[in-house]
Design a protein around this motif. Structure first.
Motif, PDB file in Angstrom:
ATOM      1  N   ILE A  39      10.703   3.706 -16.821  1.00 47.13           N
ATOM      2  CA  ILE A  39      11.527   4.912 -16.909  1.00 47.13           C
ATOM      3  C   ILE A  39      11.874   5.366 -15.497  1.00 47.13           C
ATOM      4  O   ILE A  39      11.346   4.852 -14.510  1.00 47.13           O
ATOM      5  N   LYS A  40      12.766   6.338 -15.404  1.00 48.91           N
ATOM      6  CA  LYS A  40      13.159   6.844 -14.091  1.00 48.91           C
ATOM      7  C   LYS A  40      11.975   7.516 -13.406  1.00 48.91           C
ATOM      8  O   LYS A  40      11.040   7.978 -14.070  1.00 48.91           O
ATOM      9  N   PRO A  41      11.996   7.606 -12.071  1.00 43.06           N
ATOM     10  CA  PRO A  41      10.873   8.215 -11.349  1.00 43.06           C
ATOM     11  C   PRO A  41      10.602   9.643 -11.826  1.00 43.06           C
ATOM     12  O   PRO A  41      11.515  10.469 -11.890  1.00 43.06           O
ATOM     13  N   CYS A  42       9.345   9.915 -12.167  1.00 40.01           N
ATOM     14  CA  CYS A  42       8.985  11.248 -12.639  1.00 40.01           C
ATOM     15  C   CYS A  42       7.638  11.704 -12.093  1.00 40.01           C
ATOM     16  O   CYS A  42       7.245  12.852 -12.295  1.00 40.01           O
ATOM     17  N   MET A  43       6.935  10.814 -11.395  1.00 36.88           N
ATOM     18  CA  MET A  43       5.575  11.141 -10.957  1.00 36.88           C
ATOM     19  C   MET A  43       5.244  10.317  -9.727  1.00 36.88           C
ATOM     20  O   MET A  43       5.164   9.088  -9.805  1.00 36.88           O
ATOM     21  N   ASP A  44       5.081  10.956  -8.590  1.00 38.88           N
ATOM     22  CA  ASP A  44       4.860  10.207  -7.353  1.00 38.88           C
ATOM     23  C   ASP A  44       3.453  10.391  -6.792  1.00 38.88           C
ATOM     24  O   ASP A  44       3.210  10.177  -5.605  1.00 38.88           O
ATOM     25  N   VAL A  45       2.504  10.779  -7.651  1.00 38.94           N
ATOM     26  CA  VAL A  45       1.091  10.821  -7.277  1.00 38.94           C
ATOM     27  C   VAL A  45       0.293  10.131  -8.383  1.00 38.94           C
ATOM     28  O   VAL A  45       0.815   9.867  -9.462  1.00 38.94           O
ATOM     29  N   PHE A  52       0.843  -1.193   0.000  1.00 39.08           N
ATOM     30  CA  PHE A  52       0.000   0.000   0.000  1.00 39.08           C
ATOM     31  C   PHE A  52       0.876   1.239   0.000  1.00 39.08           C
ATOM     32  O   PHE A  52       1.794   1.371   0.803  1.00 39.08           O
ATOM     33  N   SER A  53       0.611   2.148  -0.932  1.00 37.63           N
ATOM     34  CA  SER A  53       1.425   3.352  -1.109  1.00 37.63           C
ATOM     35  C   SER A  53       0.517   4.575  -1.112  1.00 37.63           C
ATOM     36  O   SER A  53      -0.052   4.934  -2.148  1.00 37.63           O
ATOM     37  N   PRO A  54       0.359   5.262   0.028  1.00 37.78           N
ATOM     38  CA  PRO A  54      -0.509   6.444   0.101  1.00 37.78           C
ATOM     39  C   PRO A  54       0.176   7.676  -0.494  1.00 37.78           C
ATOM     40  O   PRO A  54       0.487   8.645   0.196  1.00 37.78           O
ATOM     41  N   ARG A  55       0.390   7.637  -1.794  1.00 41.19           N
ATOM     42  CA  ARG A  55       1.153   8.681  -2.478  1.00 41.19           C
ATOM     43  C   ARG A  55       0.320   9.908  -2.821  1.00 41.19           C
ATOM     44  O   ARG A  55       0.838  10.913  -3.283  1.00 41.19           O
ATOM     45  N   GLY A  56      -0.997   9.811  -2.641  1.00 40.55           N
ATOM     46  CA  GLY A  56      -1.877  10.930  -2.970  1.00 40.55           C
ATOM     47  C   GLY A  56      -2.512  10.772  -4.338  1.00 40.55           C
ATOM     48  O   GLY A  56      -1.917  10.184  -5.250  1.00 40.55           O
ATOM     49  N   LEU A  57      -3.714  11.306  -4.481  1.00 37.46           N
ATOM     50  CA  LEU A  57      -4.448  11.213  -5.739  1.00 37.46           C
ATOM     51  C   LEU A  57      -5.064  12.555  -6.088  1.00 37.46           C
ATOM     52  O   LEU A  57      -5.636  13.226  -5.231  1.00 37.46           O
ATOM     53  N   THR A  89     -10.270  15.660   2.058  1.00 38.59           N
ATOM     54  CA  THR A  89      -9.893  16.038   0.699  1.00 38.59           C
ATOM     55  C   THR A  89      -9.732  17.552   0.661  1.00 38.59           C
ATOM     56  O   THR A  89     -10.155  18.258   1.579  1.00 38.59           O
ATOM     57  N   GLU A  90      -9.135  18.047  -0.397  1.00 41.64           N
ATOM     58  CA  GLU A  90      -8.955  19.491  -0.526  1.00 41.64           C
ATOM     59  C   GLU A  90      -8.926  19.894  -1.991  1.00 41.64           C
ATOM     60  O   GLU A  90      -8.654  19.087  -2.876  1.00 41.64           O
ATOM     61  N   TRP A  91      -9.226  21.168  -2.218  1.00 40.22           N
ATOM     62  CA  TRP A  91      -9.150  21.751  -3.554  1.00 40.22           C
ATOM     63  C   TRP A  91      -7.763  22.381  -3.725  1.00 40.22           C
ATOM     64  O   TRP A  91      -7.288  23.068  -2.829  1.00 40.22           O
ATOM     65  N   VAL A  92      -7.113  22.107  -4.847  1.00 33.44           N
ATOM     66  CA  VAL A  92      -5.790  22.678  -5.105  1.00 33.44           C
ATOM     67  C   VAL A  92      -5.827  23.484  -6.394  1.00 33.44           C
ATOM     68  O   VAL A  92      -6.566  23.164  -7.327  1.00 33.44           O
ATOM     69  N   THR A  93      -5.029  24.525  -6.434  1.00 36.31           N
ATOM     70  CA  THR A  93      -4.970  25.421  -7.588  1.00 36.31           C
ATOM     71  C   THR A  93      -4.041  24.845  -8.655  1.00 36.31           C
ATOM     72  O   THR A  93      -3.249  23.932  -8.383  1.00 36.31           O
ATOM     73  N   PRO A  94      -4.086  25.392  -9.882  1.00 35.73           N
ATOM     74  CA  PRO A  94      -3.166  24.918 -10.917  1.00 35.73           C
ATOM     75  C   PRO A  94      -1.703  25.053 -10.517  1.00 35.73           C
ATOM     76  O   PRO A  94      -0.882  24.180 -10.844  1.00 35.73           O
ATOM     77  N   GLU A  95      -1.370  26.113  -9.817  1.00 36.76           N
ATOM     78  CA  GLU A  95       0.016  26.319  -9.399  1.00 36.76           C
ATOM     79  C   GLU A  95       0.447  25.267  -8.376  1.00 36.76           C
ATOM     80  O   GLU A  95       1.569  24.741  -8.428  1.00 36.76           O
ATOM     81  N   GLN A  96      -0.438  24.931  -7.457  1.00 34.08           N
ATOM     82  CA  GLN A  96      -0.136  23.868  -6.497  1.00 34.08           C
ATOM     83  C   GLN A  96      -0.012  22.513  -7.192  1.00 34.08           C
ATOM     84  O   GLN A  96       0.840  21.697  -6.840  1.00 34.08           O
ATOM     85  N   LEU A  97      -0.836  22.302  -8.192  1.00 35.30           N
ATOM     86  CA  LEU A  97      -0.773  21.061  -8.966  1.00 35.30           C
ATOM     87  C   LEU A  97       0.570  20.923  -9.674  1.00 35.30           C
ATOM     88  O   LEU A  97       1.149  19.838  -9.715  1.00 35.30           O
ATOM     89  N   LYS A  98       1.040  22.009 -10.239  1.00 37.73           N
ATOM     90  CA  LYS A  98       2.307  21.968 -10.959  1.00 37.73           C
ATOM     91  C   LYS A  98       3.455  21.578 -10.038  1.00 37.73           C
ATOM     92  O   LYS A  98       4.386  20.873 -10.443  1.00 37.73           O
ATOM     93  N   LYS A  99       3.390  22.008  -8.776  1.00 36.75           N
ATOM     94  CA  LYS A  99       4.421  21.621  -7.812  1.00 36.75           C
ATOM     95  C   LYS A  99       4.321  20.140  -7.451  1.00 36.75           C
ATOM     96  O   LYS A  99       5.335  19.470  -7.246  1.00 36.75           O
ATOM     97  N   LEU A 100       3.097  19.639  -7.370  1.00 37.80           N
ATOM     98  CA  LEU A 100       2.900  18.231  -7.031  1.00 37.80           C
ATOM     99  C   LEU A 100       3.247  17.316  -8.209  1.00 37.80           C
ATOM    100  O   LEU A 100       3.754  16.208  -8.014  1.00 37.80           O
ATOM    101  N   VAL A 101       2.990  17.803  -9.430  1.00 34.34           N
ATOM    102  CA  VAL A 101       3.213  16.994 -10.633  1.00 34.34           C
ATOM    103  C   VAL A 101       4.000  17.832 -11.637  1.00 34.34           C
ATOM    104  O   VAL A 101       3.433  18.418 -12.559  1.00 34.34           O
ATOM    105  N   PRO A 102       5.308  17.903 -11.507  1.00 31.36           N
ATOM    106  CA  PRO A 102       6.107  18.777 -12.386  1.00 31.36           C
ATOM    107  C   PRO A 102       5.972  18.463 -13.869  1.00 31.36           C
ATOM    108  O   PRO A 102       6.164  19.357 -14.711  1.00 31.36           O
ATOM    109  N   ILE A 103       5.651  17.204 -14.244  1.00 27.90           N
ATOM    110  CA  ILE A 103       5.600  16.856 -15.667  1.00 27.90           C
ATOM    111  C   ILE A 103       4.292  17.284 -16.324  1.00 27.90           C
ATOM    112  O   ILE A 103       4.129  17.138 -17.542  1.00 27.90           O
ATOM    113  N   ILE A 104       3.363  17.851 -15.577  1.00 27.96           N
ATOM    114  CA  ILE A 104       2.065  18.191 -16.132  1.00 27.96           C
ATOM    115  C   ILE A 104       2.117  19.505 -16.897  1.00 27.96           C
ATOM    116  O   ILE A 104       2.887  20.419 -16.562  1.00 27.96           O
ATOM    117  N   ASN A 105       1.316  19.618 -17.932  1.00 26.14           N
ATOM    118  CA  ASN A 105       1.145  20.861 -18.687  1.00 26.14           C
ATOM    119  C   ASN A 105      -0.205  21.448 -18.295  1.00 26.14           C
ATOM    120  O   ASN A 105      -1.254  20.925 -18.666  1.00 26.14           O
TER     121      ASN A 105
END
Length: 414
Positions: free
Chosen positions: A266-272, A113-118, A145-161
């Motif tokens: 591939i190398k680790p790039c996404m931990d959520v 079990f890996s509570p990495r966040g969703l 649960t919580e609401w996150v902004t696009p800027e917060q999302l970018k920090k959580l998932v750097p590979i996202i556009n």
């Protein structure tokens, strides 16, 4: 049952791992059991486990037409979350999540079990309103649960556009406690614990008929002979309607294929875990480095358990805009599973018109995340005839129009 521990691993290492015993027995079926569970997937095994653990009912057979965990349990994308909109859904899914958090210790088996966040992305104004509504509902339900902004999302998932031309990211629904687990390990852990209690896990045993007398179940006819029982649990996902027809009643479900694929490691790039429901795609990275990718169900009813090219094209095309790096990856493998869908996209845990038969189905694409909670509620229903967690999911709600509509919260699947 021999207890697994670091000391056991070290001891077996010194003797070249020659002393490990089989994780579960493979016996021939007995003439009669108190309870028969049809379906040795996660839900069926969890039901049997909690029958034994919570109610002391151990004269149980779990029968499977193929191999243990070879159905949807071994064919999903391992997402775990509980941020559903309706109160009954949030209750049973959060029960499952709480059980998942301690499942490895409970079973003495590492389910990874890996509570990495969703994160569920909001890419339209409609989704923004829907997910913000879910945040408020979850707060009332005690689900964090919580609401996150696009800027917060970018920090959580750097590979996202977040500035996609068609579907820019406007925010997201974030559940930190969500994550993944190892699907096979969940089935194996439950099977091992059930076997240790004296239950029989019987594989390669297909049900050919359900035997009833005077409106009550008396047993099943299988490829290994007739087996009698006092109670019968149908926990066979996409094939539930087939089994129900053998027992003489119909269910308001339809079966469709859900496909998924994984990329080369591939190398680790996404931990959520990220779900993009507008474009019908979701993605996470496995412990082995593969990008685990899934999308929407097939648009037609079928019992197929294989992949198709159109799914690769449509799902990956949908994700490329939000995750441009996907376009450079090679696919490693692809598969399909048969999911059972109800009209309101919520499950059925219920008694049936046949006395002694209980049914657990209709989980759609949300089945894996619900396994412990589903098994807990189903075991209580079968043992006591009533379960607070299951009462709203009665099959007769469709006759009365008491829908539990999860079309939004179930997201990408529906």
């Amino acid at each position: 049952m021999r207890r697994y521990s670091v000391f056991a691993v070290a001891r077996e290492g010194l003797r070249y791992h020659t002393g490990w015993e089989r994780a579960w027995r493979s016996p021939q079926p007995k003439k009669k059991y108190d309870v028969i569970i049809v379906g040795a997937g996660g839900h069926g095994l969890a039901t049997a486990y909690y029958l034994g653990k919570n109610y002391g009912i151990t004269n149980v057979a779990i029968i499977e037409k193929g191999w243990l965990g070879g159905g949807n349990t071994g064919r999903n994308t391992t997402i775990i979350r509980s941020n559903y909109l309706q109160d009954p859904s949030a209750a049973i899914y959060d029960k499952a999540l709480k059980l998942y958090e301690n499942l490895s210790q409970d079973l003495n088996y590492n389910v990874m079990f890996s509570p990495r966040g969703l994160i569920m992305l909001a890419q339209t104004h409609h989704e923004v309103r829907g997910y913000q509504r879910t945040v408020h509902a979850n707060q009332l339900q005690g689900v964090a649960t919580e609401w996150v902004t696009p800027e917060q999302l970018k920090k959580l998932v750097p590979i996202i556009n977040i500035h996609g031309p068609r579907y820019p990211v406007m925010g997201g629904l974030y559940q930190k406690r969500g994550g993944t687990a190892r699907h096979d390990a969940v089935a194996w852990g439950y099977a091992r614990a059930c076997s240790d209690m004296g239950m029989d896990v019987i594989q390669q045993c297909e049900v050919k008929g359900v035997r009833t007398e005077g409106g009550k179940v008396v047993g099943v006819s299988t490829t290994k002979g007739d087996i009698d029982c006092d109670k019968l649990g149908m926990v066979v996902a996409g094939h539930t309607s087939v089994l129900a027809e053998m027992a003489g009643f119909r269910l308001p479900i339809e079966s469709v294929a859900l496909q998924a694929l994984v990329s080369e490691p591939i190398k680790p790039c996404m931990d959520v875990v990220v779900m993009a429901n507008t474009v019908h795609g979701y993605m996470s990275q496995s412990d082995k480095g593969e990008m685990v990718i899934g999308g929407g169900t097939d648009s037609f009813n079928n019992y197929t358990q294989r992949g198709s090219f159109h799914h690769i094209e449509e799902t990956v095309r949908a994700l490329v805009e939000t995750f441009p790096m996907v376009s450079r990856l090679k696919m490693l493998r692809q598969w399909g599973g048969i999911v059972d869908m109800t009209g309101d996209r919520s499950p059925i845990l219920s008694k049936t018109p046949v006395d002694g038969i209980f049914v657990n189905c209709g989980w759609g694409t949300g089945g894996f995340k619900a396994i412990p909670g589903s098994g807990w509620a189903m075991a209580e229903l079968m043992a006591k005839g009533h379960s607070p967690l299951a009462q709203e999911f009665d099959m007769f709600r469709f006759r009365e129009g008491k829908f539990i509509d999860e079309s939004v919260a179930a997201g990408v699947a529906h």
